[in-house]
Design a protein around this motif. Structure first.
Motif, PDB file in Angstrom:
ATOM      1  N   ASN A  41       0.790  -0.897  -0.040  1.00 20.88           N
ATOM      2  CA  ASN A  41      -0.570  -0.277  -0.024  1.00 20.88           C
ATOM      3  C   ASN A  41       0.779   1.154  -0.043  1.00 20.88           C
ATOM      4  O   ASN A  41       1.532   1.612   0.861  1.00 20.88           O
ATOM      5  CB  ASN A  41      -0.680   0.087   1.259  1.00 20.88           C
ATOM      6  N   ARG A  42       0.960   2.485  -1.047  1.00 23.10           N
ATOM      7  CA  ARG A  42       1.870   2.906  -1.347  1.00 23.10           C
ATOM      8  C   ARG A  42       1.729   3.706   0.028  1.00 23.10           C
ATOM      9  O   ARG A  42       2.879   4.605   0.401  1.00 23.10           O
ATOM     10  CB  ARG A  42       1.452   3.425  -3.151  1.00 23.10           C
ATOM     11  N   LYS A  43       1.020   4.394   0.138  1.00 20.21           N
ATOM     12  CA  LYS A  43       0.380   5.451   1.659  1.00 20.21           C
ATOM     13  C   LYS A  43       1.211   4.803   2.379  1.00 20.21           C
ATOM     14  O   LYS A  43       1.365   5.605   3.262  1.00 20.21           O
ATOM     15  CB  LYS A  43      -1.233   5.767   0.871  1.00 20.21           C
ATOM     16  N   LEU A  44       1.175   4.062   3.213  1.00 16.92           N
ATOM     17  CA  LEU A  44       0.775   3.040   3.882  1.00 16.92           C
ATOM     18  C   LEU A  44       2.344   3.255   4.091  1.00 16.92           C
ATOM     19  O   LEU A  44       3.028   3.530   5.550  1.00 16.92           O
ATOM     20  CB  LEU A  44       0.383   2.006   4.519  1.00 16.92           C
ATOM     21  N   ILE A  45       3.690   2.716   2.915  1.00 22.62           N
ATOM     22  CA  ILE A  45       4.318   2.721   3.119  1.00 22.62           C
ATOM     23  C   ILE A  45       5.237   3.935   2.949  1.00 22.62           C
ATOM     24  O   ILE A  45       6.176   4.350   4.100  1.00 22.62           O
ATOM     25  CB  ILE A  45       5.136   1.804   1.852  1.00 22.62           C
ATOM     26  N   GLU A  46       4.550   5.034   2.328  1.00 20.55           N
ATOM     27  CA  GLU A  46       5.557   6.427   2.387  1.00 20.55           C
ATOM     28  C   GLU A  46       5.337   6.740   3.811  1.00 20.55           C
ATOM     29  O   GLU A  46       6.449   7.461   4.465  1.00 20.55           O
ATOM     30  CB  GLU A  46       4.512   7.131   1.675  1.00 20.55           C
ATOM     31  N   PHE A  47       4.280   6.686   4.946  1.00 21.64           N
ATOM     32  CA  PHE A  47       4.240   7.507   6.162  1.00 21.64           C
ATOM     33  C   PHE A  47       5.432   5.995   6.511  1.00 21.64           C
ATOM     34  O   PHE A  47       5.672   6.824   7.523  1.00 21.64           O
ATOM     35  CB  PHE A  47       2.104   6.730   6.240  1.00 21.64           C
ATOM     36  N   LEU A  48       4.761   4.815   6.841  1.00 21.83           N
ATOM     37  CA  LEU A  48       5.975   4.381   7.440  1.00 21.83           C
ATOM     38  C   LEU A  48       8.174   4.586   7.729  1.00 21.83           C
ATOM     39  O   LEU A  48       8.739   4.356   8.806  1.00 21.83           O
ATOM     40  CB  LEU A  48       6.069   2.309   7.794  1.00 21.83           C
ATOM     41  N   LEU A  49       7.908   5.084   5.943  1.00 18.81           N
ATOM     42  CA  LEU A  49       9.199   5.232   5.905  1.00 18.81           C
ATOM     43  C   LEU A  49       9.697   6.726   6.561  1.00 18.81           C
ATOM     44  O   LEU A  49      10.552   6.923   6.118  1.00 18.81           O
ATOM     45  CB  LEU A  49       9.744   5.197   4.086  1.00 18.81           C
ATOM     46  N   LYS A  50       8.608   7.817   7.250  1.00 21.82           N
ATOM     47  CA  LYS A  50       9.079   8.981   7.669  1.00 21.82           C
ATOM     48  C   LYS A  50      10.410   8.349   8.531  1.00 21.82           C
ATOM     49  O   LYS A  50       9.760   7.085   9.340  1.00 21.82           O
ATOM     50  CB  LYS A  50       8.068   9.362   7.873  1.00 21.82           C
TER      51      LYS A  50
END
Length: 518
Positions: A41-50
């Motif tokens: 899930n692109r949005k989730l992974i972008e969030f987790l990568l913060k």
């Protein structure tokens, strides 16, 4: 009536991620967070990568959760953090493996005092293991730069997850050259010597057991690797270190300390048994797959190992006579004082493995000590211990099947047509195997005739008797066995011949019928 299904319904996580103030914990509270992460899930992974999210995920893994939380949910966030970080998402692996600050934070878990929290240790080990597997160059480079890494592994070896991490270092790296570099590095750090030092009565049981298990696994991993990469120009330095005579001598010196410590003795014997393995057995006791002394073994036993063990055979023999003190054991069939105990069982397993090597000087030492006579005495004394009976049966079968003995330099000793198998002669003459079988059989028949219970070793005794009959007819030592039986006192020989045709024959027939009918 038709139902409408929205097969492309968005996850509730997507809805949450549209909020600017959404927190990591809110997302971790969602049931499908792991599924969405693994589904990329692109949005989730972008969030987790913060950066702050990755730091919090690592913190959950390495920091003790609050004590005032219900035990059922206390490890909820550490567990989910571990699952997210090990979901094998390449972007997460890249960030964790390449950001020094995140690696330092993760590594700091090892700086805690022993004993480590076993659950957090398992999370830590799992995360670092996947990083070693996916980013070997970066992670190994980082660990090498941490000069206290091996010290900390040794410090925490009593925690099983840390032992697993050490072994993952040896198994997760597949390319031959990087793997060899790891082996060389660990060898330079004297990992083998330091693990051997822990196999000592002064150490607590967890450290002792895990150090022994680590060494056993290192041996097996090394040998498996040798089979897979048979043309490798470089030997495994860890196995080479462990097979050095001085290392085995150190190991044995540790356990034959002033006090007899069962844990230390058994742990050391496990290492010796692994070193003496000539091939992986399919199941214990199946001797036919690997006749003793033959040259088609998968691995060869290192001569230095044999020499070091031979020098201490008298100490092992002493353990058969005087094992570590054990409480009297009351059983439904009587009092055992002392019981057989794990130490003596493992010493007999060691003797069995030594017989498998069929080495002349070792056999000679066993004869002089009369170790075979002592374990035969134990066979009949401990009527109901089938673990013991199995090991003694294996020893006898090995002696009966042993071909020409090999000397220390690998050559075969000269033997005449009847064979000069001193151990086999010892078994028949000094240990009086035939006489003892007949005596035990007659005693059992008398006991059963009086309404008593059949002795627990009778199944094993039947197999031993059949093994002798087989060896007389067509075994590798048939000429010698025939001669030894011929030289028995006339009364014993006649009893044996009668026994073979009557009692033993009838038992075999009955067993065959039982097998068919069942």
């Amino acid at each position: 009536m038709f139902w409408k299904f929205d097969l492309h319904s968005s996850s509730h996580i997507d809805t949450l991620l549209e909020r600017e103030d959404v927190t990591l914990k809110e997302l971790m509270d969602e049931e499908d967070v792991l599924q969405e992460c693994k589904a990329q899930n692109r949005k989730l992974i972008e969030f987790l990568l913060k950066s702050e999210c990755l730091e919090d995920l690592v913190s959950f893994i390495i920091e003790e959760p609050p004590q005032d939380v219900d035990e059922k949910i206390r490890y909820k966030y550490p567990n989910i953090s571990c699952e997210l970080l090990t979901s094998d998402v390449s972007q997460i692996n890249d960030r964790l493996g390449e950001e020094e600050s995140l690696l330092m934070k993760l590594y700091s878990f090892l700086l805690n005092e022993s004993p480590l929290n076993p659950l957090l240790a398992s999370f830590f080990s799992k995360v670092l293991s996947i990083l070693i597997s996916r980013k070997p160059e970066q992670i190994v480079g980082f660990l090498k730069r941490k000069h206290d890494f091996v010290d900390l592994i040794i410090k925490h070896i009593g925690t099983s997850a840390i032992m697993d991490l050490l072994l993952r270092l040896l198994t997760c790296i597949e390319p031959p050259q990087p793997r060899q570099e790891v082996l060389n590095w660990l060898n330079e750090e004297r990992i083998i010597q330091r693990l051997v030092e822990i196999v000592h009565p002064s150490q607590d049981e967890d450290r002792l057991s895990n150090a022994s298990q680590s060494l056993c696994e290192i041996i097996r991993l090394s040998r498996d690797q040798m089979l897979q990469v048979q043309n490798s120009s470089e030997p495994d330095p860890l196995l080479a270190s462990l097979e050095k005579r001085e290392i085995i001598e150190q190991l044995l010196s540790n356990i034959f300390h002033k006090e007899k410590n069962e844990s230390a003795i058994v742990s050391a014997i496990q290492i010796l048994l692994t070193l003496l393995e000539t091939r992986r057995q399919t199941f214990e006791g199946h001797i036919e797959i690997c006749p003793p002394g033959v040259s088609n073994s998968t691995y060869s036993v290192n001569k230095s190992v044999l020499e070091a063990i031979k020098a201490r055979l008298s100490s092992f023999h002493e353990l058969l006579l005087e094992p570590p003190k054990k409480s009297v054991m009351k059983t439904t069939w009587g009092v055992l004082d002392p019981p057989v105990g794990n130490t003596r069982l493992n010493v007999i397993r060691l003797i069995s493995s030594l017989l498998q090597t069929n080495t002349s000087s070792v056999n000679q030492e066993l004869i002089e000590l009369n170790s075979i006579g002592v374990i035969l005495d134990m066979f009949f004394k401990y009527t109901w211990n089938n673990f013991l009976h199995t090991q003694v049966e294996i020893c006898i079968a090995l002696i009966l099947a042993s071909p020409l003995e090999s000397t220390e330099n690998g050559t075969i000793t000269d033997q005449d047509s009847t064979g000069d198998n001193l151990l086999l002669k010892h078994l028949f003459l000094k240990c009086q195997l035939i006489e003892r079988i007949l005596e035990a059989w007659e005693m059992n028949e008398k006991k059963q005739a009086e309404g008593g219970r059949r002795h627990g070793y009778m199944g094993h005794l039947t197999r031993i008797a059949n093994c002798i009959v087989h060896s007389t007819d067509k075994g590798p030592n048939s000429t010698l066995v025939q001669q030894l039986i011929k030289e028995l006192p006339e009364e014993v020989r006649e009893r044996w011949e009668t026994f073979c045709t009557s009692s033993l024959g009838e038992t075999n027939k009955r067993n065959t019928v039982d097998l068919v009918s069942s």
